[in-house]
Design a protein around this motif. Sequence first.
Motif, PDB file in Angstrom:
ATOM      1  N   THR A  54       0.809  -1.226   0.000  1.00  0.00           N
ATOM      2  CA  THR A  54       0.000   0.000   0.000  1.00  0.00           C
ATOM      3  C   THR A  54       0.837   1.269   0.000  1.00  0.00           C
ATOM      4  O   THR A  54       0.600   2.166  -0.821  1.00  0.00           O
ATOM      5  CB  THR A  54      -0.984  -0.016   1.184  1.00  0.00           C
ATOM      6  OG1 THR A  54      -1.910  -1.095   1.013  1.00  0.00           O
ATOM      7  CG2 THR A  54      -1.755   1.295   1.274  1.00  0.00           C
ATOM      8  N   PRO A  55       1.835   1.417   0.885  1.00  0.00           N
ATOM      9  CA  PRO A  55       2.654   2.628   0.816  1.00  0.00           C
ATOM     10  C   PRO A  55       3.356   2.803  -0.529  1.00  0.00           C
ATOM     11  O   PRO A  55       3.520   3.946  -1.005  1.00  0.00           O
ATOM     12  CB  PRO A  55       3.669   2.442   1.946  1.00  0.00           C
ATOM     13  CG  PRO A  55       3.017   1.519   2.894  1.00  0.00           C
ATOM     14  CD  PRO A  55       2.196   0.586   2.047  1.00  0.00           C
ATOM     15  N   GLU A  58       0.860   4.234  -2.834  1.00  0.00           N
ATOM     16  CA  GLU A  58       0.631   5.628  -2.469  1.00  0.00           C
ATOM     17  C   GLU A  58       1.786   6.509  -2.936  1.00  0.00           C
ATOM     18  O   GLU A  58       1.564   7.669  -3.341  1.00  0.00           O
ATOM     19  CB  GLU A  58       0.423   5.742  -0.961  1.00  0.00           C
ATOM     20  CG  GLU A  58      -0.888   5.113  -0.498  1.00  0.00           C
ATOM     21  CD  GLU A  58      -1.089   5.160   1.003  1.00  0.00           C
ATOM     22  OE1 GLU A  58      -2.242   5.015   1.446  1.00  0.00           O
ATOM     23  OE2 GLU A  58      -0.088   5.336   1.732  1.00  0.00           O
ATOM     24  N   VAL A 116       6.670   7.276   0.895  1.00  0.00           N
ATOM     25  CA  VAL A 116       5.572   7.112   1.844  1.00  0.00           C
ATOM     26  C   VAL A 116       5.904   5.953   2.769  1.00  0.00           C
ATOM     27  O   VAL A 116       6.034   4.810   2.316  1.00  0.00           O
ATOM     28  CB  VAL A 116       4.229   6.840   1.122  1.00  0.00           C
ATOM     29  CG1 VAL A 116       3.124   6.595   2.149  1.00  0.00           C
ATOM     30  CG2 VAL A 116       3.854   7.984   0.203  1.00  0.00           C
ATOM     31  N   ASP A 117       6.065   6.232   4.033  1.00  0.00           N
ATOM     32  CA  ASP A 117       6.336   5.184   5.034  1.00  0.00           C
ATOM     33  C   ASP A 117       7.470   4.261   4.599  1.00  0.00           C
ATOM     34  O   ASP A 117       7.379   3.034   4.735  1.00  0.00           O
ATOM     35  CB  ASP A 117       5.068   4.365   5.300  1.00  0.00           C
ATOM     36  CG  ASP A 117       3.985   5.191   5.975  1.00  0.00           C
ATOM     37  OD1 ASP A 117       4.314   6.218   6.594  1.00  0.00           O
ATOM     38  OD2 ASP A 117       2.797   4.802   5.877  1.00  0.00           O
ATOM     39  N   PRO A 151      -3.569  -2.147   5.631  1.00  0.00           N
ATOM     40  CA  PRO A 151      -3.214  -0.815   6.119  1.00  0.00           C
ATOM     41  C   PRO A 151      -4.255  -0.168   7.023  1.00  0.00           C
ATOM     42  O   PRO A 151      -4.000   0.872   7.617  1.00  0.00           O
ATOM     43  CB  PRO A 151      -3.066  -0.012   4.827  1.00  0.00           C
ATOM     44  CG  PRO A 151      -4.007  -0.682   3.872  1.00  0.00           C
ATOM     45  CD  PRO A 151      -3.937  -2.151   4.211  1.00  0.00           C
ATOM     46  N   SER A 205      -4.411   8.550  -0.385  1.00  0.00           N
ATOM     47  CA  SER A 205      -4.387   7.185   0.126  1.00  0.00           C
ATOM     48  C   SER A 205      -4.765   6.223  -0.983  1.00  0.00           C
ATOM     49  O   SER A 205      -5.486   6.583  -1.917  1.00  0.00           O
ATOM     50  CB  SER A 205      -5.376   7.028   1.294  1.00  0.00           C
ATOM     51  OG  SER A 205      -5.053   7.881   2.355  1.00  0.00           O
TER      52      SER A 205
END
Length: 253
Positions: A54-55, A58, A116-117, A151, A205
Amino acid sequence: MTTPATLATGAALDWCHARLAAGSAGAEDPSDRATVRAMPLVLHLPKADRPARTPLLEAVAGAVATLCLDERVAPGGDWHEPYADWMDARMRKIARRARGAQWRAALEVDGVSRQVDGAVAGAFVPGPVDEVDPRLGRLQIGGTDLERDEPGPPPTSAPVVWIDGGLGMSVGKAAAQVGHGVMLLAAAMPRPRLDEWIAQGLPVSVREAAPEHWCRLTGELAAGRPGVTGVVDAGYTEVAPGSVTVIAVDPAR
């Protein structure tokens, strides 16, 4: 070279927004490769400490949004001509993966990156598919799969690009679709909302939608709810033509 973004303002931003809203001019002829253009996306996938799915998606969304709103793609900018030619074609995106020296070399190519993260991805200036910079062209297109992560719910304040989890898209395919989705999202924003989103740092997101949620989203898309946009895929890879792959939602609308 990937450098800090210089986001457009004033007349340059007017052009960026209007060009996104106009959409693809469809000038590409798939039978003539000289007309086929694509935006290279590069996913940083180190051998160890691989990012979460997911990150990473993103990061792709943020990088694509940033490049499309960078003053260098506006008239008079260094990237304007290749970007405008791509927008006049079919706005294809091709995702590749890189690590180590490959990633460092990719960062020397014109474009922007987003983190991102701990996950990092780059969006690069589009061009003809047969004239890709060798530092990008040698990168592998396949092998981008990452395990699904969990997430949690997205923040209520930021736009969300929802992926149809039922399609089972690879990370590379999903990256391209998320990139399309964030472009439609920006295009659909009224100018004051776009200014606000830019001032916030272009937060976005990405989440996979469960079947019931996806059904609700497609209903909202069909009803023309403000702030809801969807990507209908041409079906060149992985999914059937006409599939709605992602739906972007701006909660501020």
